[in-house]
Scaffold this active site. Structure first.
Site, PDB file in Angstrom:
ATOM      1  N   SER A  76      39.091   5.315  20.386  1.00 43.65           N
ATOM      2  CA  SER A  76      38.021   6.294  20.153  1.00 43.65           C
ATOM      3  C   SER A  76      37.274   6.595  21.448  1.00 43.65           C
ATOM      4  O   SER A  76      37.289   5.803  22.389  1.00 43.65           O
ATOM      5  CB  SER A  76      37.026   5.760  19.118  1.00 43.65           C
ATOM      6  OG  SER A  76      37.680   5.530  17.894  1.00 43.65           O
TER       7      SER A  76
HETATM    8  N1  SAH Z   1      38.577   1.554  16.934  1.00 47.44           N
HETATM    9  C1  SAH Z   1      39.938   1.760  17.381  1.00 47.44           C
HETATM   10  C2  SAH Z   1      40.455   3.003  16.700  1.00 47.44           C
HETATM   11  C3  SAH Z   1      41.928   3.116  16.692  1.00 47.44           C
HETATM   12  S1  SAH Z   1      42.502   4.604  15.852  1.00 47.44           S
HETATM   13  C4  SAH Z   1      39.927   1.922  18.885  1.00 47.44           C
HETATM   14  O1  SAH Z   1      38.960   2.512  19.381  1.00 47.44           O
HETATM   15  O2  SAH Z   1      40.866   1.508  19.566  1.00 47.44           O
HETATM   16  C5  SAH Z   1      42.567   4.040  14.176  1.00 47.44           C
HETATM   17  C6  SAH Z   1      43.482   2.883  13.944  1.00 47.44           C
HETATM   18  O3  SAH Z   1      43.557   2.663  12.547  1.00 47.44           O
HETATM   19  C7  SAH Z   1      44.908   3.098  14.430  1.00 47.44           C
HETATM   20  O4  SAH Z   1      45.226   2.080  15.333  1.00 47.44           O
HETATM   21  C8  SAH Z   1      45.749   2.993  13.148  1.00 47.44           C
HETATM   22  O5  SAH Z   1      46.997   2.391  13.371  1.00 47.44           O
HETATM   23  C9  SAH Z   1      44.842   2.169  12.252  1.00 47.44           C
HETATM   24  N2  SAH Z   1      45.055   2.309  10.816  1.00 47.44           N
HETATM   25  C10 SAH Z   1      45.242   3.445  10.095  1.00 47.44           C
HETATM   26  N3  SAH Z   1      45.413   3.147   8.774  1.00 47.44           N
HETATM   27  C11 SAH Z   1      45.330   1.790   8.669  1.00 47.44           C
HETATM   28  C12 SAH Z   1      45.429   0.867   7.570  1.00 47.44           C
HETATM   29  N4  SAH Z   1      45.658   1.276   6.315  1.00 47.44           N
HETATM   30  N5  SAH Z   1      45.294  -0.450   7.835  1.00 47.44           N
HETATM   31  C13 SAH Z   1      45.076  -0.902   9.100  1.00 47.44           C
HETATM   32  N6  SAH Z   1      44.989  -0.087  10.173  1.00 47.44           N
HETATM   33  C14 SAH Z   1      45.099   1.242   9.967  1.00 47.44           C
END
Ligand code: SAH
EC number: 2.1.1.77
Length: 241
Positions: A76
């Site tokens: 993010s």
């Molecule tokens: N806060 C993180 C955001 C990553 S983007 C950062 O700043 O690095 C959102 C993440 O949610 C992705 O890595 C994706 O793989 C994960 N995600 C999406 N659906 C999910 C689920 N059902 N369970 C676990 N992770 C999930």
């Protein structure tokens, strides 16, 4: 002439792609001026956890935008990390329990771990195993490494919509991907007196703040309009990659 300016541009890109605490501090300073970092507590943790360790090589870690981390996921933008840390800071006091759903790069989980400290628990749940490996390696190089070693910070491969009952109830729950609706297990694992921050919606999304009072009742308010990747199944996420 053209060569020189291209060379200069390349050097500038190189400069901003290289990690340094000085540049990380400049980013935090920018976020302060922009009004998203409002407290010393949040500034301090963002200064301690160098964002460059969580952004893949070749991308600029200190610009205020999301960056791809593979598997249709992004780290993010810094202003979103700052916003969520400001909303959750009172629920990330030493000894408290925090859950980071969709932990991706591991950046925010590392910040949570620094805030709750060795007596607390910070749990990152991510459904892409390769991202859990990458986030573990990122944290190993960061100021939060010792917390992962002693077990107060941990990452797990799992469907985050189910939460992580082992360390529940949580004072703070952060969801880093947008859910069509708030998953019930997450509400159940939120401690009375705790707070959850979660983007809700499909195309148009709101960053919702859910407070659970001592009697277990909840209040919900919208903090901002946002744009996150979806909280979904692993197969749906990888489909269009
Ligand atoms: N806060 C993180 C955001 C990553 S983007 C950062 O700043 O690095 C959102 C993440 O949610 C992705 O890595 C994706 O793989 C994960 N995600 C999406 N659906 C999910 C689920 N059902 N369970 C676990 N992770 C999930």
């Amino acid at each position: 002439m053209r060569d020189t300016s291209q060379h200069l541009l390349f050097n500038l890109q190189q400069f901003w792609a290289e990690g340094s605490l000085e540049k990380n501090n400049a980013l935090v300073e920018y976020l302060k001026q922009y009004g998203v970092v409002r407290t010393d507590k949040v500034a301090e943790v963002m200064e301690t956890i160098d964002r460059a360790l969580f952004v893949p090589e070749g991308f600029t870690p200190y610009t205020d935008s999301p960056m791809p981390i593979g598997y249709n996921a992004t780290i993010s933008a810094p202003h979103m990390h700052a916003t969520c840390l400001e909303l959750l800071k009172d629920y990330l006091q030493p000894g408290m329990h925090a859950l980071d759903v969709g932990s991706g790069s591991g950046y925010l989980t590392a910040c949570f771990a620094m805030m709750v400290g060795p007596e607390g628990r910070a749990v990152g749940i991510e459904h892409i195993p390769e991202l859990v490996v990458a986030s573990t390696e990122n944290v190993e190089r960061s100021a939060a490494a010792a917390l992962m070693k002693d077990g107060s910070l941990s990452f797990h491969v799992s469907d985050g919509r189910l939460g992580w009952p082992d360390a529940a109830p949580y004072d703070a729950i952060h969801v880093g991907a947008a859910a069509p609706e708030i998953p019930r297990p997450l509400l159940e694992q939120l401690k009375p007196g705790g707070r959850m921050v979660i983007p809700v919606g499909t195309y148009s999304q709101d960053l919702q703040v859910i407070d659970k009072s001592a009697d277990g009742s909840t209040s919900v308010r919208n903090d901002a309009s946002v744009r996150y990747v979806p909280l979904t199944s692993r197969s749906a996420q990888l489909q269009d990659s």
